[in-house]
Motif scaffolding. Structure first.
Motif, PDB file in Angstrom:
ATOM      1  N   ALA A 202      -2.793  75.315  15.678  1.00 35.45           N
ATOM      2  CA  ALA A 202      -1.723  74.969  16.607  1.00 35.45           C
ATOM      3  C   ALA A 202      -0.662  74.124  15.921  1.00 35.45           C
ATOM      4  CB  ALA A 202      -2.297  74.221  17.809  1.00 35.45           C
ATOM      5  N   ALA A 203       0.602  74.343  16.305  1.00 32.57           N
ATOM      6  CA  ALA A 203       1.713  73.545  15.771  1.00 32.57           C
ATOM      7  C   ALA A 203       1.661  72.139  16.365  1.00 32.57           C
ATOM      8  CB  ALA A 203       3.037  74.222  16.110  1.00 32.57           C
ATOM      9  N   TRP A 204       2.549  71.265  15.891  1.00 30.99           N
ATOM     10  CA  TRP A 204       2.590  69.877  16.340  1.00 30.99           C
ATOM     11  C   TRP A 204       3.920  69.590  17.030  1.00 30.99           C
ATOM     12  CZ3 TRP A 204       1.947  69.289  10.502  1.00 30.99           C
ATOM     13  CH2 TRP A 204       0.632  69.580  10.126  1.00 30.99           C
ATOM     14  N   SER A 205       3.896  68.710  17.997  1.00 33.22           N
ATOM     15  CA  SER A 205       5.131  68.228  18.609  1.00 33.22           C
ATOM     16  C   SER A 205       5.577  66.984  17.835  1.00 33.22           C
ATOM     17  CB  SER A 205       4.906  67.867  20.083  1.00 33.22           C
ATOM     18  OG  SER A 205       4.064  66.714  20.181  1.00 33.22           O
ATOM     19  N   PRO A 206       6.871  66.597  17.924  1.00 35.61           N
ATOM     20  CA  PRO A 206       7.329  65.384  17.240  1.00 35.61           C
ATOM     21  C   PRO A 206       6.538  64.147  17.648  1.00 35.61           C
ATOM     22  CG  PRO A 206       9.207  66.692  17.913  1.00 35.61           C
ATOM     23  CD  PRO A 206       8.006  67.343  18.522  1.00 35.61           C
TER      24      PRO A 206
END
Length: 340
Positions: A202-206
């Motif tokens: 999964a990608a990351w949020s800021p």
């Protein structure tokens, strides 16, 4: 309705349910990881209400340097300027050139303070008994050349005339040769390290990146998408920089911004050896990769193991020794100016 029709209908319902469940699972997998939610204090019997953490991109500001490193014969071509009578700081300031560069090289004028006997940039309310003008011999744009040296002479002479002083300039050819030698040394010992952390799944949020980075001491920098590990010394450059796509940081809904890579970098000559910047970089890289389900990769996209990081650290120790032997220790004012 026949048994066959009922069976088909049931089978169709099951397929639809599976598709809905699979779609929901996929959506969760693709959604950027979010920062942990904070729970406010509740009265007994009340259900906890999750609150999305807020990260202030403006805090905390990094301390600004009180004074720029002064001129130094090691990395500057210097021209002493003698004056017959002390010169007021206001007059010296008015005589300074409009720009503080000669070509691509920093140019500066310092005065010898009559009261403190210290060299400093001219200030109002002070008196100066001598001056010196200087131009930096080399920086990351290259070595001082003949045209830049000539521009330095013109600027310094104009200042000397304005304060009724007499300037004494070094010979151009030896200074330009010294600049080339210094530039050659700097070019062979300039290390700017960078590791990339890439999301495995999964990608990351800021907010997720910032929350994890804060556990290693990183704070928001002045530029969106840039986190810094501040130096222990006020006014010094940050020890490390963690950066990601600025568009994600500036998004109208950062929580939905998907970040798949962040860069962790160290500008070796800018940071004192005693701060142990590489050890902290290594620990941060390994810790962030583990905590965020990421991998440490090199410029070719190959995964770097912890043993590989140790090899880099050993090479850096030799570089530190070489810089110190040249009186250009990493993090020193001279090194910070030369490697800029």
């Amino acid at each position: 309705m026949s048994g066959f029709t009922v069976g088909v209908a049931i089978l169709g319902g099951l397929v639809l349910a599976v598709l809905v469940a699979w779609n929901a699972w996929t959506t969760r997998q693709l959604k950027p990881r979010q920062a942990d939610q904070a729970l406010p204090r509740n009265e007994p019997g009340e259900e906890p209400v999750p609150v999305e953490p807020v990260f202030d991109a403006e805090e905390p500001p990094l301390p600004m340097p009180e004074k720029k490193p002064g001129l130094d014969a090691l990395i500057d071509a210097l021209a002493p300027i003698a004056v017959e009578h002390p010169v007021a700081g206001e007059a010296a300031m008015a005589a300074l050139p409009a720009t503080r560069r000669a070509g691509s090289k920093p140019f500066a004028v310092e005065g010898l303070n009559e009261a403190t006997q210290q060299w400093e940039v001219p200030q109002a309310g002070q008196r100066y008994t001598a001056f010196q003008a200087g131009v930096q011999l080399a920086n990351r744009t290259g070595a001082l050349n003949e045209i830049e040296f000539s521009e330095f002479v013109v600027k310094a002479q104009a200042f000397a005339d304005a304060v009724n002083g007499a300037a004494e300039f070094p010979d151009m050819l030896p200074e330009v040769a010294r600049a080339r030698e210094l530039d050659q040394f700097a070019g062979g010992h300039d290390a700017q390290l960078s590791f990339t952390l890439r999301a495995r799944n999964a990608a990351w949020s800021p907010g997720y990146v910032q929350q994890n980075a804060s556990r290693f001491g990183f704070v928001a920098g002045a530029i969106p998408g840039r986190l810094v590990l501040p130096s222990s010394q006020a006014g010094n450059p940050p020890l490390l920089v963690l950066s990601f796509d600025s568009h994600a940081a500036l998004s109208e809904d950062p929580a939905q911004s998907a970040i798949r890579e962040v860069s962790l970098s160290l500008d070796v000559p800018q940071v004192p050896r005693g701060e142990q910047p590489f050890a902290r970089m290594r620990d941060a890289a390994i810790g962030l990769a583990a905590g965020m389900d990421g991998a440490i990769i090199d410029d070719n996209g190959q995964v770097i193991a912890a043993e590989g990081l140790d090899v880099v650290g050993a090479d850096l120790e030799m570089l530190y020794d070489t810089l110190e032997s040249r009186d250009l220790a990493a993090g020193s004012p001279q090194a910070r100016r030369l490697f800029s």
